[in-house]
Write a protein that holds these residues in place. Structure first.
Motif, short mmCIF file in Angstrom:
data_model
loop_
_atom_site.label_atom_id
_atom_site.label_comp_id
_atom_site.label_asym_id
_atom_site.label_seq_id
_atom_site.Cartn_x
_atom_site.Cartn_y
_atom_site.Cartn_z
N LEU A 39 0.84 -1.20 0.00
CA LEU A 39 0.00 0.00 0.00
C LEU A 39 0.88 1.26 0.00
N ASN A 40 1.89 1.29 0.90
CA ASN A 40 2.77 2.46 0.99
C ASN A 40 3.43 2.76 -0.35
N PHE A 41 3.91 1.71 -1.02
CA PHE A 41 4.60 1.91 -2.29
C PHE A 41 3.65 2.44 -3.36
N HIS A 42 2.53 1.78 -3.57
CA HIS A 42 1.64 2.17 -4.67
C HIS A 42 1.01 3.54 -4.42
N TYR A 43 0.70 3.83 -3.19
CA TYR A 43 0.15 5.15 -2.86
C TYR A 43 1.17 6.25 -3.15
N SER A 44 2.40 6.06 -2.70
CA SER A 44 3.40 7.13 -2.87
C SER A 44 3.78 7.32 -4.33
N VAL A 45 3.87 6.22 -5.08
CA VAL A 45 4.18 6.33 -6.52
C VAL A 45 3.03 7.04 -7.25
N THR A 46 1.80 6.74 -6.83
CA THR A 46 0.64 7.33 -7.51
C THR A 46 0.51 8.82 -7.22
N ILE A 47 0.75 9.26 -5.99
CA ILE A 47 0.56 10.70 -5.74
C ILE A 47 1.62 11.53 -6.45
N ASP A 48 2.74 10.90 -6.83
CA ASP A 48 3.70 11.61 -7.69
C ASP A 48 3.13 11.90 -9.08
N LEU A 49 2.15 11.09 -9.52
CA LEU A 49 1.59 11.29 -10.86
C LEU A 49 0.90 12.64 -11.02
N PHE A 50 0.53 13.27 -9.91
CA PHE A 50 -0.15 14.57 -10.00
C PHE A 50 0.83 15.70 -10.32
N GLY A 51 2.13 15.42 -10.27
CA GLY A 51 3.11 16.41 -10.66
C GLY A 51 3.62 17.23 -9.49
N ALA A 52 4.42 18.24 -9.82
CA ALA A 52 5.02 19.10 -8.79
C ALA A 52 3.95 19.86 -8.03
N ASP A 53 4.21 20.13 -6.75
CA ASP A 53 3.21 20.82 -5.92
C ASP A 53 3.00 22.27 -6.37
N GLN A 54 4.02 22.86 -6.99
CA GLN A 54 3.84 24.17 -7.61
C GLN A 54 4.19 24.04 -9.09
N SER A 55 3.27 24.46 -9.94
CA SER A 55 3.45 24.23 -11.38
C SER A 55 2.87 25.39 -12.18
N SER A 56 3.72 26.04 -12.95
CA SER A 56 3.22 27.10 -13.83
C SER A 56 2.37 26.50 -14.95
N ASN A 57 2.68 25.25 -15.36
CA ASN A 57 1.87 24.60 -16.39
C ASN A 57 0.44 24.39 -15.90
N ALA A 58 0.29 23.94 -14.65
CA ALA A 58 -1.05 23.74 -14.10
C ALA A 58 -1.84 25.04 -14.12
N ALA A 59 -1.17 26.14 -13.78
CA ALA A 59 -1.82 27.46 -13.80
C ALA A 59 -2.25 27.83 -15.22
N ILE A 60 -1.37 27.57 -16.18
CA ILE A 60 -1.68 27.89 -17.58
C ILE A 60 -2.85 27.04 -18.07
N PHE A 61 -2.81 25.74 -17.76
CA PHE A 61 -3.88 24.84 -18.21
C PHE A 61 -5.24 25.29 -17.67
#
Length: 475
Positions: free
Chosen positions: A290-312
């Motif tokens: 559980l620890n492994f799959h959860y931590s790998v998955t929350i990385d999929l959301f990207g950096a916590d601060q992202s200019s791309n996310a703001a642009i999108f």
């Protein structure tokens, strides 16, 4: 239109036959897709007749039919939810304008990037899971694996259609490249890290479909808000199919826990070695997976601060999860959000622009949803009288992306030094011993109604069929 035309070579509800150039291009891509399926799709399955659901409509009522079909003959196609002629952009700088049916030139590169990244995850998971059918714990589970595989294939078709129809030569080249990258390939891997990890066994598969397909739910829901209407309509229908994938993960782990709890009660012990010796998966191993799959998955959301996310967001390309239910101005200028950072060896919060923190907003929505399911797993243990509870680790644990990348963090949220991390890593993440033990349980069970000794049967069968129904007929 909501009805799907199955008389065409590529089933669709987008009047594909009226665009002969597009139809020819997609029919040219189709053999490459079948070649990809044959070479890296489910291993050893080519002659199986599988009890699969196939979409026959995009109407939420009665949208699918069930029947035995060879996966290679599955009618992959292109299905969009019905359009709304009055639909308006409801967030970002273009809020209030009519949604777009064609790609605005200034957003072309970003939209293509979004579609390619989403499209790349779909074949990747099929590749990651291709060997699992050889070690299925039951015919019921084998069928569920195959259902997920064919639907990931259809989700690839959904993105390829958008690339071909709306992005010209660039789109056709990107669609070809989706079949050229391979999960875990050293030279040409999949775009996102989690989709290059191995899925070595069925416990990993259940964790993947619970956590990583849940990431898919949140990403698709954010894209379903898009001002680019064909993308919004496509992803809304994909969400209908995605729900089953998460069900397979949640119910699969629940059944593993039910069997483990039964063995613990029979033996009157919580000793991991004794539980393992009895052929069940101990709770410590389940927690580490559980620890492994959860931590790998929350990385999929990207950096916590992202200019791309703001642009999108500001461009109207990608909204928040359930954007329409949020009570704010849907433009977010001047609004802030708390993110984590490590300062002087301590974890602390800081306020940043919400527009730049939208990856973190989506990650936090995912975490809340994930925790609810883990609490449902704990009900299985509680009902069995087992005092142990599963937990999700702190969101800074084992992170590889963003400000928290590489921080040595315990699952309970303490910053630790390198020495403690190395000493205790085997308590927190799956070890080679864990993988070897779980692999030792992975014998194939395919007699109708029979189940491997490490997993309990489901409560009910598929589509009101009995549990011992012949879900897969082996050719």
């Amino acid at each position: 239109m909501s009805t799907i035309n199955y008389s065409e070579k590529i089933p669709n509800n987008v009047n594909l036959g009226e665009d002969r150039t597009l139809q020819r291009a997609l029919e040219g891509w189709q053999p490459n897709f079948i070649n990809w399926w044959d070479s890296v799709g489910p291993e050893g399955s080519i002659n199986h007749d599988v009890y699969l659901r196939t979409a026959i409509s995009v109407d939420p009522q009665g949208w699918a039919q069930f029947g035995h079909v060879k996966m290679r003959d599955y009618r992959w196609g292109i299905f969009l939810n019905p359009g709304d002629a009055e639909r308006k952009v409801h967030f970002g700088d273009n809020k209030g304008e009519k949604v777009w049916q064609d790609v605005p030139g200034e957003y072309r590169a970003n939209l293509r990037r979004i579609i390619v990244t989403q499209g790349d995850t779909e074949p990747a998971s099929v590749e990651q899971q291709r060997h699992l059918g050889l070690t299925a714990p039951s015919m019921y589970d084998l069928r569920n694996l195959f259902q997920i595989n064919v639907e990931e294939g259809r989700h690839l078709w959904a993105m390829v259609y958008l690339l071909h129809k709306h992005f010209g030569r660039d789109g056709r080249e990107e669609a070809d490249a989706l079949l050229q990258r391979t999960s875990g390939d050293q030279d040409n891997p999949r775009i996102l890290g989690a989709f290059n990890e191995k899925t070595p066994d069925w416990l990993a598969f259940f964790m993947f479909t619970y956590f990583t397909d849940r990431d898919g739910k949140f990403q698709l829901a954010a894209l379903a808000e898009s001002a680019f209407d064909p993308l919004a309509r496509t992803t809304k229908f994909m969400l209908t199919e995605e729900a089953h994938h998460m069900f397979v993960g949640e119910s699969g782990v629940s059944r593993v826990l039910a069997r483990t709890a039964a063995v613990m009660n029979e033996l009157k012990t919580d000793d991991a070695l004794k539980v393992r010796a009895a052929g069940a998966i101990d709770l410590g191993t389940i927690q580490r997976y559980l620890n492994f799959h959860y931590s790998v998955t929350i990385d999929l959301f990207g950096a916590d601060q992202s200019s791309n996310a703001a642009i999108f967001y500001s461009s109207g390309l990608k909204g928040r999860y359930e954007e329409g239910k949020r009570e704010d101005d849907h433009q977010l200028k001047g609004q802030t959000y708390k993110v984590l950072e490590v300062k002087d060896g301590q974890l602390q919060e800081k306020e940043v622009s919400m527009l730049n923190a939208l990856n973190e907003v989506l990650r936090d929505d995912f975490i809340k949803d994930s925790v609810a399911g883990v609490n449902r797993w704990n009900k299985v243990l509680e009902k069995a009288g087992i005092p142990t509870r599963l937990t999700v680790p702190h969101k800074a644990f084992n992170r590889q992306i963003g400000a928290l990348a590489g921080i040595k963090m315990s699952p309970d949220g303490r910053v630790v030094n390198a020495m403690e991390w190395e000493a205790r890593k085997s308590e927190w993440l799956p070890t080679s011993d864990d993988f070897a033990f779980v692999a030792s349980l992975m014998g194939r069970v395919i007699e109708p109604g029979k189940f491997a000794g490490w997993i309990a049967p489901p409560v009910m069968g598929i589509n009101r069929q009995p549990i011992d129904f012949e879900y897969v007929r082996f050719g």
